[in-house]
Design a protein around this motif. Sequence first.
Motif, PDB file in Angstrom:
ATOM      1  N   SER A 299       3.976   5.553  -5.675  1.00 24.32           N
ATOM      2  CA  SER A 299       4.058   5.474  -7.143  1.00 24.32           C
ATOM      3  C   SER A 299       2.896   6.189  -7.828  1.00 24.32           C
ATOM      4  O   SER A 299       3.022   6.619  -8.971  1.00 24.32           O
ATOM      5  CB  SER A 299       4.103   4.009  -7.578  1.00 24.32           C
ATOM      6  OG  SER A 299       2.874   3.354  -7.290  1.00 24.32           O
ATOM      7  N   GLU A 300       1.758   6.318  -7.127  1.00 26.70           N
ATOM      8  CA  GLU A 300       0.575   6.932  -7.735  1.00 26.70           C
ATOM      9  C   GLU A 300       0.362   8.367  -7.263  1.00 26.70           C
ATOM     10  O   GLU A 300      -0.756   8.881  -7.292  1.00 26.70           O
ATOM     11  CB  GLU A 300      -0.662   6.087  -7.430  1.00 26.70           C
ATOM     12  CG  GLU A 300      -0.607   4.694  -8.076  1.00 26.70           C
ATOM     13  CD  GLU A 300      -1.838   3.860  -7.775  1.00 26.70           C
ATOM     14  OE1 GLU A 300      -2.712   4.329  -6.999  1.00 26.70           O
ATOM     15  OE2 GLU A 300      -1.944   2.737  -8.303  1.00 26.70           O
ATOM     16  N   PHE A 301       1.439   9.017  -6.810  1.00 25.31           N
ATOM     17  CA  PHE A 301       1.342  10.410  -6.368  1.00 25.31           C
ATOM     18  C   PHE A 301       0.688  11.271  -7.442  1.00 25.31           C
ATOM     19  O   PHE A 301       1.095  11.280  -8.599  1.00 25.31           O
ATOM     20  CB  PHE A 301       2.748  10.942  -6.052  1.00 25.31           C
ATOM     21  CG  PHE A 301       2.795  12.416  -5.808  1.00 25.31           C
ATOM     22  CD1 PHE A 301       2.100  12.993  -4.753  1.00 25.31           C
ATOM     23  CD2 PHE A 301       3.539  13.245  -6.644  1.00 25.31           C
ATOM     24  CE1 PHE A 301       2.153  14.358  -4.523  1.00 25.31           C
ATOM     25  CE2 PHE A 301       3.597  14.610  -6.428  1.00 25.31           C
ATOM     26  CZ  PHE A 301       2.890  15.158  -5.363  1.00 25.31           C
ATOM     27  N   ASP A 302      -0.339  12.012  -7.048  1.00 25.59           N
ATOM     28  CA  ASP A 302      -1.121  12.810  -7.995  1.00 25.59           C
ATOM     29  C   ASP A 302      -1.270  14.227  -7.446  1.00 25.59           C
ATOM     30  O   ASP A 302      -2.128  14.488  -6.596  1.00 25.59           O
ATOM     31  CB  ASP A 302      -2.493  12.166  -8.194  1.00 25.59           C
ATOM     32  CG  ASP A 302      -3.318  12.876  -9.253  1.00 25.59           C
ATOM     33  OD1 ASP A 302      -2.724  13.560 -10.099  1.00 25.59           O
ATOM     34  OD2 ASP A 302      -4.566  12.742  -9.227  1.00 25.59           O
ATOM     35  N   PRO A 303      -0.440  15.158  -7.900  1.00 22.30           N
ATOM     36  CA  PRO A 303      -0.477  16.528  -7.364  1.00 22.30           C
ATOM     37  C   PRO A 303      -1.846  17.167  -7.541  1.00 22.30           C
ATOM     38  O   PRO A 303      -2.542  16.925  -8.529  1.00 22.30           O
ATOM     39  CB  PRO A 303       0.576  17.260  -8.197  1.00 22.30           C
ATOM     40  CG  PRO A 303       1.449  16.186  -8.752  1.00 22.30           C
ATOM     41  CD  PRO A 303       0.571  14.998  -8.953  1.00 22.30           C
TER      42      PRO A 303
ATOM     43  N   GLN B 224       6.833  17.015  -5.161  1.00 23.35           N
ATOM     44  CA  GLN B 224       7.502  15.904  -5.849  1.00 23.35           C
ATOM     45  C   GLN B 224       8.841  15.613  -5.181  1.00 23.35           C
ATOM     46  O   GLN B 224       9.247  14.451  -5.053  1.00 23.35           O
ATOM     47  CB  GLN B 224       7.710  16.245  -7.325  1.00 23.35           C
ATOM     48  CG  GLN B 224       8.313  15.097  -8.141  1.00 23.35           C
ATOM     49  CD  GLN B 224       7.413  13.885  -8.186  1.00 23.35           C
ATOM     50  OE1 GLN B 224       6.283  13.944  -8.660  1.00 23.35           O
ATOM     51  NE2 GLN B 224       7.917  12.759  -7.675  1.00 23.35           N
ATOM     52  N   ASN B 225       9.507  16.658  -4.728  1.00 21.72           N
ATOM     53  CA  ASN B 225      10.754  16.469  -3.989  1.00 21.72           C
ATOM     54  C   ASN B 225      10.501  15.688  -2.704  1.00 21.72           C
ATOM     55  O   ASN B 225      11.283  14.812  -2.317  1.00 21.72           O
ATOM     56  CB  ASN B 225      11.381  17.827  -3.683  1.00 21.72           C
ATOM     57  CG  ASN B 225      12.737  17.692  -2.996  1.00 21.72           C
ATOM     58  OD1 ASN B 225      13.670  17.159  -3.555  1.00 21.72           O
ATOM     59  ND2 ASN B 225      12.816  18.186  -1.758  1.00 21.72           N
ATOM     60  N   ASP B 226       9.379  15.993  -2.024  1.00 22.25           N
ATOM     61  CA  ASP B 226       9.013  15.256  -0.805  1.00 22.25           C
ATOM     62  C   ASP B 226       8.788  13.777  -1.108  1.00 22.25           C
ATOM     63  O   ASP B 226       9.233  12.899  -0.368  1.00 22.25           O
ATOM     64  CB  ASP B 226       7.731  15.842  -0.196  1.00 22.25           C
ATOM     65  CG  ASP B 226       7.935  17.233   0.373  1.00 22.25           C
ATOM     66  OD1 ASP B 226       9.103  17.611   0.607  1.00 22.25           O
ATOM     67  OD2 ASP B 226       6.929  17.942   0.573  1.00 22.25           O
ATOM     68  N   VAL B 227       8.084  13.507  -2.204  1.00 18.54           N
ATOM     69  CA  VAL B 227       7.801  12.120  -2.589  1.00 18.54           C
ATOM     70  C   VAL B 227       9.104  11.382  -2.891  1.00 18.54           C
ATOM     71  O   VAL B 227       9.280  10.222  -2.491  1.00 18.54           O
ATOM     72  CB  VAL B 227       6.849  12.082  -3.810  1.00 18.54           C
ATOM     73  CG1 VAL B 227       6.690  10.649  -4.328  1.00 18.54           C
ATOM     74  CG2 VAL B 227       5.485  12.648  -3.445  1.00 18.54           C
TER      75      VAL B 227
ATOM     76  N   ASN C 118       0.829  -1.212   0.000  1.00 20.55           N
ATOM     77  CA  ASN C 118       0.000   0.000   0.000  1.00 20.55           C
ATOM     78  C   ASN C 118       0.861   1.259   0.000  1.00 20.55           C
ATOM     79  O   ASN C 118       0.574   2.225  -0.715  1.00 20.55           O
ATOM     80  CB  ASN C 118      -0.927   0.011   1.214  1.00 20.55           C
ATOM     81  CG  ASN C 118      -2.108  -0.925   1.055  1.00 20.55           C
ATOM     82  OD1 ASN C 118      -2.382  -1.412  -0.034  1.00 20.55           O
ATOM     83  ND2 ASN C 118      -2.799  -1.201   2.147  1.00 20.55           N
ATOM     84  N   VAL C 119       1.915   1.264   0.815  1.00 16.13           N
ATOM     85  CA  VAL C 119       2.809   2.424   0.873  1.00 16.13           C
ATOM     86  C   VAL C 119       3.491   2.629  -0.475  1.00 16.13           C
ATOM     87  O   VAL C 119       3.558   3.746  -0.995  1.00 16.13           O
ATOM     88  CB  VAL C 119       3.861   2.241   1.993  1.00 16.13           C
ATOM     89  CG1 VAL C 119       4.932   3.335   1.905  1.00 16.13           C
ATOM     90  CG2 VAL C 119       3.181   2.280   3.364  1.00 16.13           C
TER      91      VAL C 119
ATOM     92  N   MET D 149       2.861  13.670   1.462  1.00 15.81           N
ATOM     93  CA  MET D 149       2.647  13.810   0.027  1.00 15.81           C
ATOM     94  C   MET D 149       1.632  14.890  -0.337  1.00 15.81           C
ATOM     95  O   MET D 149       1.769  15.539  -1.377  1.00 15.81           O
ATOM     96  CB  MET D 149       2.192  12.462  -0.564  1.00 15.81           C
ATOM     97  CG  MET D 149       3.277  11.391  -0.529  1.00 15.81           C
ATOM     98  SD  MET D 149       2.668   9.741  -0.961  1.00 15.81           S
ATOM     99  CE  MET D 149       1.982  10.026  -2.582  1.00 15.81           C
ATOM    100  N   TYR D 150       0.622  15.081   0.515  1.00 14.88           N
ATOM    101  CA  TYR D 150      -0.492  15.934   0.075  1.00 14.88           C
ATOM    102  C   TYR D 150      -0.795  17.139   0.970  1.00 14.88           C
ATOM    103  O   TYR D 150      -1.617  17.963   0.592  1.00 14.88           O
ATOM    104  CB  TYR D 150      -1.758  15.089  -0.067  1.00 14.88           C
ATOM    105  CG  TYR D 150      -1.647  14.074  -1.178  1.00 14.88           C
ATOM    106  CD1 TYR D 150      -1.666  14.479  -2.514  1.00 14.88           C
ATOM    107  CD2 TYR D 150      -1.487  12.732  -0.896  1.00 14.88           C
ATOM    108  CE1 TYR D 150      -1.544  13.558  -3.538  1.00 14.88           C
ATOM    109  CE2 TYR D 150      -1.361  11.793  -1.919  1.00 14.88           C
ATOM    110  CZ  TYR D 150      -1.395  12.210  -3.235  1.00 14.88           C
ATOM    111  OH  TYR D 150      -1.266  11.305  -4.246  1.00 14.88           O
TER     112      TYR D 150
END
Length: 270
Positions: A150-154, A167-170, A144-145, A208-209
């Motif tokens: 991998s599916e980070f969506d700004p 994106q740098n954080d991810v 899940n993590v 991430m968000y």
Amino acid sequence: MAKTNKKRRETPTQKANREAYNKELRRIRKFISRAEKRGYSFDYTIPTRPKRITKTSVERLRKVTPDILYQHSTYVPPEYKNISNAPAPISGTEARKAERKRAAQRAAETRRLTPEQRKIRDSEKQKRRREVTLPREEDIILANVEQMISEFDPSPRWTEWFKQVKQNDVNTLQNILNGAIKQYGRTEVARRLAAHSGEVIALVNEIMYDSGGGLRGGLDNTRNVTSRNMVAFSNIVNARMATREEAKALYDETNDYLEEDFDVDSLEER
């Protein structure tokens, strides 16, 4: 007066025959099931249960030994199952002879080992088994993590500059996770994540968000929260507190983008 059909009571002999017959059936079915997992395929039909089970019926099943069953089988290595270019199958009898030969060779090798060497070998086998077979609940948390990362969506409300910040954080988050897996192995990292499953998912999601309801109160404060979350995630996957130097390195990496010029009011497009 109507004649009622009463079910005949089973005699002790009949009961014994039935139980013995069922036991032999279970033996045959279990043997076939286990052998199929090793690559064997059987062309053997289990006898139909007779209406009246006798001692002869039981003896007939007892004569269906493993050697008889191997004679009615073929073998293809399990890794080639359902693959078009798999090697041609060999007879089950030949495959079984090869298995016995390998088992004899392993037994001979074991007899040559000293007690200390056997202990080391068994320890390595257990370690490999734990590494290959992840407990399901733990593997799900790690999967899940990895999927979340991998599916980070700004957010479409973010400016291009702030999307780069997140994106740098991810990327930093991914590096922490990959570093822990490389050092400790997937199994151990999965166990650590599972032990803090609720906290881990919340940390990853916030890193991430979270654009910070606190943006209006100051970007520095929001980035400090992100830095602390990074350290907390690192502490979990590494199973230890980050050193002062490690924490500072994470803080610097998380706040690297703040050296650029920015307008706090333009971090989110209205």
